[in-house]
Design an enzyme around this catalytic site. Structure first.
Site, PDB file in Angstrom:
ATOM      1  N   GLU A 316       7.332  -6.874   3.048  1.00 57.86           N
ATOM      2  CA  GLU A 316       7.023  -6.517   4.435  1.00 57.86           C
ATOM      3  C   GLU A 316       7.152  -7.717   5.373  1.00 57.86           C
ATOM      4  O   GLU A 316       6.269  -7.997   6.188  1.00 57.86           O
ATOM      5  CB  GLU A 316       5.618  -5.910   4.533  1.00 57.86           C
ATOM      6  CG  GLU A 316       5.492  -4.603   3.762  1.00 57.86           C
ATOM      7  CD  GLU A 316       4.153  -3.911   3.928  1.00 57.86           C
ATOM      8  OE1 GLU A 316       3.142  -4.612   4.143  1.00 57.86           O
ATOM      9  OE2 GLU A 316       4.122  -2.678   3.819  1.00 57.86           O
ATOM     10  N   ASP A 389       1.575   3.302  -2.264  1.00 54.52           N
ATOM     11  CA  ASP A 389       0.706   2.490  -1.416  1.00 54.52           C
ATOM     12  C   ASP A 389      -0.629   3.169  -1.156  1.00 54.52           C
ATOM     13  O   ASP A 389      -0.833   3.712  -0.062  1.00 54.52           O
ATOM     14  CB  ASP A 389       1.426   2.205  -0.089  1.00 54.52           C
ATOM     15  CG  ASP A 389       0.761   1.095   0.705  1.00 54.52           C
ATOM     16  OD1 ASP A 389      -0.215   0.517   0.199  1.00 54.52           O
ATOM     17  OD2 ASP A 389       1.224   0.814   1.826  1.00 54.52           O
ATOM     18  N   GLU A 417      -7.719   3.061   4.299  1.00 56.08           N
ATOM     19  CA  GLU A 417      -6.553   3.052   5.179  1.00 56.08           C
ATOM     20  C   GLU A 417      -5.874   4.418   5.258  1.00 56.08           C
ATOM     21  O   GLU A 417      -5.491   4.866   6.332  1.00 56.08           O
ATOM     22  CB  GLU A 417      -5.554   2.002   4.687  1.00 56.08           C
ATOM     23  CG  GLU A 417      -4.239   2.038   5.431  1.00 56.08           C
ATOM     24  CD  GLU A 417      -3.228   1.007   4.922  1.00 56.08           C
ATOM     25  OE1 GLU A 417      -3.559   0.211   4.022  1.00 56.08           O
ATOM     26  OE2 GLU A 417      -2.105   1.004   5.442  1.00 56.08           O
TER      27      GLU A 417
HETATM   28  C1  BDP Z   1      -0.233  -1.569   3.220  1.00 52.68           C
HETATM   29  C2  BDP Z   1      -0.881  -1.864   4.528  1.00 52.68           C
HETATM   30  C3  BDP Z   1      -0.515  -3.215   5.070  1.00 52.68           C
HETATM   31  C4  BDP Z   1      -0.697  -4.273   4.010  1.00 52.68           C
HETATM   32  C5  BDP Z   1       0.096  -3.879   2.786  1.00 52.68           C
HETATM   33  C6  BDP Z   1      -0.112  -4.820   1.616  1.00 52.68           C
HETATM   34  O1  BDP Z   1      -0.487  -0.871   5.440  1.00 52.68           O
HETATM   35  O2  BDP Z   1      -1.328  -3.457   6.190  1.00 52.68           O
HETATM   36  O3  BDP Z   1      -0.300  -5.506   4.473  1.00 52.68           O
HETATM   37  O4  BDP Z   1      -0.328  -2.626   2.341  1.00 52.68           O
HETATM   38  O5  BDP Z   1      -0.760  -4.396   0.661  1.00 52.68           O
HETATM   39  O6  BDP Z   1      -0.948  -0.528   2.659  1.00 52.68           O
HETATM   40  O7  BDP Z   1       0.373  -5.929   1.630  1.00 52.68           O
END
Ligand code: BDP
Length: 730
Positions: A316, A389, A417
């Protein structure tokens, strides 16, 4: 004006505790460590008879913490002061509670419990009856001071949950070595995916200002056996490694140390460039390696028992070794070599995916499986419970059991989340346990995920709200994380027992209340799945903030950030074919595990749309067609939230304090409204593909699909932005 009559009334009110603004309300701050006086007279008598004085020799800060907790806790619960007696100098009285290690307490050494102590290791404890010098009592004993602390909390838990002390014989040893909370807290105090206010870590006033909350945080963690805390977000600012911030982290480490909690930091892989001034962060560059070594030595000068680094790399948008053509192993090993002389570890995250055309859920396995055996011994791979996720339900990640040469951490998300934030009552222990108990078949049938891991990390749901977690019931998820990590490998179905003990400590021991709350909690995860993502659907939440439904969303810059990518609805049916006829993600699992899902006809209904594209008129195990079942699930979800509301409403006169009762009532109201929103929006949308009616006679949506599609949520908590669509962090 206060005349005599008013004065009398005021005094009466105060005496009766009826003046809410003056009497201390139940604000949730005390979590499950409330220690209120036991009301049941028989139990009180039994406890008072069993516990006279506390024999302690507080030779360390940890033993001090244990003795403070026991004196406060026992005095509160027994409703009378419990005196601490220095155990070296006094003869043992009948009913003496002996607490300590053979090294710290002469009477305990004289018990000669060596053979029972050996298997306990560094963190386990015993709670048993003893006879010494003709006197009888209970002893809390361990090999180490922190083991004693864990035993002290366990003993208090026995009293708080009204257990009999008559024939105690408890041996407790943690199943997992690492039991860590991951804070996604930014250095400006915002919390990524945090729904309970700002970070409890007030970096701005640290290190000199030491909020008493830090100690309470450490107490709460120790009470459930959590032994590590990653203080900052995985999307890490390099600033955390500068001297000013290291001294702040050190102040926290000093406070947590007596409670057996080691501090870890998330690090940004580009730190050698951004704060070190180097032209590269290539992990094979000698100058970069030297920089990490020096930095790590510096960290240990601040925090001598520093735990290590947590790293999100090449994920990401975060930098990582692949920026330099190096592998994850090259990157992790450079940090591991710097930490090894200090016995620190690297926790390297497996949450990686790129916008390639490959099914997103396959990518972590494909990257890490070939690297098994290429990491240093002090590197652990941290794997999210599912391959996607933190969804309300996903299968376990295929990495569990697939990289036998690497120690693994299971990462779960305590913060909600994707589960309604701190607005929805969702007890997550069944979700965590579903993963822990899932059979990987890695070494044949009977190799659960719990047997493949060395540790567990939970993304914290803690903030500076007075009750720590936002929703009074969200505290249960913090609690359950710790308790499950402690006993991960013990027999299944821990969720009910953990809920039971949490309710008794947090709300009440009244059997009616315990029963009702437990029923609500145990049903709540499945209820959320029903009204959000039933039958194996996933990631159809609102873009970026992840609150509420948006199955129609297809505007993200990358395909795998769009809900339409995940549900694949069309006129023929719904679901993602991940079998051999589709992406074949199934192939990443051991053959035994595959058979559970491979055949559309055998695949359990609760996973079928994860693995298969199912025709709208295909019949599921329930006997209903897919469309009928989808409607059934969404309607059941809403009905079940209404059932929770009824359960809660019925409790008010039966002993739940007014403040928390009212809070939960209001939050259940939001949850009901949201469940209706989910049901209506999803069914109206999927109906455009199925072209079939909603169930006759059922409550009909009160808005059109266009209305739901046009809803905009601004300023949703937990996201860095204001709700204006962004291009990262879907
Ligand atoms: C996702 C979240 C994000 C996190 C990412 C992670 O949306 O904010 O940075 O995981 O685990 O679920 O790195």
């Amino acid at each position: 004006m206060i005349n005599n009559r008013n004065l009398v009334l005021l005094t009466l009110f105060l005496w009766a505790g009826l003046l809410p603004s003056i009497s201390r309300a139940e604000d949730g701050y005390r979590l499950w460590l409330r220690y209120d006086r036991i009301i049941d007279p028989q139990l009180l008598q039994q406890y008072r008879a069993a516990i006279h004085d506390l024999y302690f020799n507080t030779t360390s800060a940890t033993l001090h913490a244990a003795s403070d907790e026991l004196t406060t806790g026992l005095s509160g619960l027994l409703g009378q002061p419990v005196e601490e007696i220095h155990s070296e100098s006094a003869a043992i009285n009948e009913g003496a509670l002996l607490v300590g290690t053979p090294a710290s307490s002469a009477p305990i050494a004289r018990l000669h419990w060596d053979s029972a102590l050996t298997p306990l290791g560094k963190e386990g404890f015993l709670i048993r009856h003893y006879t010494l010098d003709g006197q009888h009592g209970i002893a809390i004993v361990a090999n180490t001071d922190v083991g004693v602390l864990y035993g002290a909390f366990h003993f208090l838990r026995l009293l708080q949950t009204h257990q009999s002390l008559r024939s105690l014989d408890i041996t407790s040893i943690p199943a997992l070595q690492y039991r860590v909370l991951d804070h996604w807290d930014n250095l400006n105090r915002t919390v990524e995916r945090g729904y309970a206010g700002l970070s409890i870590f007030d970096w701005w006033t640290l290190p000199l200002y030491k909020d008493s909350r830090y100690t309470d945080y450490a107490r709460a963690n120790a009470s459930v056996g959590i032994n590590g805390s990653v203080l900052n977000s995985v999307n890490a600012s390099p600033i955390i490694l500068t001297p000013a911030w290291l001294s702040k982290a050190a102040a926290l480490a000093d406070i947590f140390r007596p409670y057996g909690i080691r501090v870890y930091l998330s690090v940004n892989f580009s730190s050698p460039m951004s704060i070190g001034g180097l032209p590269t962060a290539d992990p094979l560059d000698p100058a970069v390696q030297a920089w990490w070594k020096k930095k790590v030595d510096e960290i240990y000068s601040y925090i001598p028992d520093f735990g290590g680094f947590l790293v999100k790399a090449n994920s990401e948008g975060q930098p990582g070794p692949q920026n330099y053509g190096r592998s994850h192993a090259d990157g992790a090993n450079a940090l591991a070599d710097a930490l090894a002389p200090h016995h620190g570890i690297v926790i390297w995250r497996a949450f990686v995916y790129s916008g390639s055309s490959e099914d997103r859920v396959k990518q972590a396995y494909d990257e890490f499986k070939p690297l098994d055996g290429k990491f240093r011994d002090n590197v652990l791979l941290q794997v999210k419970n599912g391959p996607l996720d933190f969804q309300p339900r996903e299968p376990f990640s295929p990495l569990f059991g697939a990289v036998p040469k690497m120690p693994l951490m299971l990462e779960v998300q305590i913060t909600q989340e994707y589960l309604g934030f701190s607005n929805h009552l969702v007890y997550l222990a069944p979700l965590f346990e579903e993963c822990l108990n899932a059979d990987t078949y890695a070494k044949g049938k009977g190799t659960p995920v719990s047997a493949t891991i060395t540790g567990m990390a939970g993304v914290a749901n803690i903030g500076n709200d007075i009750n720590w977690c936002g929703h009074p019931f969200a505290q249960a998820n913090w609690y359950a994380f710790g308790r499950l990590a402690w006993c991960a490998t013990s027999p299944t179905d821990r969720s009910a027992a953990i809920a039971d003990e949490w309710i008794r400590q947090t709300f009440s021991n009244n059997p009616g209340i315990v029963d009702t709350l437990k029923k609500m909690m145990l049903a709540s995860r499945e209820i959320a799945v029903d009204y959000m993502t039933p039958l194996g659907l996933a990631h159809i939440m609102g873009y970026s903030h992840h609150y509420g439904p948006a199955p129609w969303y297809d505007k993200a810059s990358r395909a795998d950030w769009n809900p339409v990518y995940f549900h694949r609805a069309d006129s023929a049916g719904l679901g993602f074919d991940r079998t051999v006829t589709g992406s074949n993600a199934l192939e990443q699992y051991a053959p035994g595990a595959r058979t559970l899902w491979a055949d559309k006809k055998d695949c359990p209904d609760n996973a079928v749309l994860w693995w298969h594209h199912v025709g709208w008129n295909d019949r599921l195990h329930s006997g209903r067609t897919l469309w009928e079942e989808l409607c059934h699930k969404y309607y059941t979800g809403v009905d079940s939230v209404r059932w929770m509301q009824k359960c809660w409403d019925a409790l008010q006169p039966r002993g739940i304090d007014a403040e928390r009762w009212q809070q939960v009532k209001m939050l259940l109201g939001i949850q009901q409204q949201d469940a209706v929103w989910w049901r209506n929006a999803c069914l109206l949308y999927f109906q455009t593909f199925s072209r079939q009616p909603l169930p006759a006679g059922a409550e009909q949506p009160d808005h059109t699909l266009a209305y739901y599609e046009n809803l905009q949520l601004y300023y949703a908590p937990g996201t860095a932005n204001s709700g204006i669509p962004q291009t990262t962090n879907p």
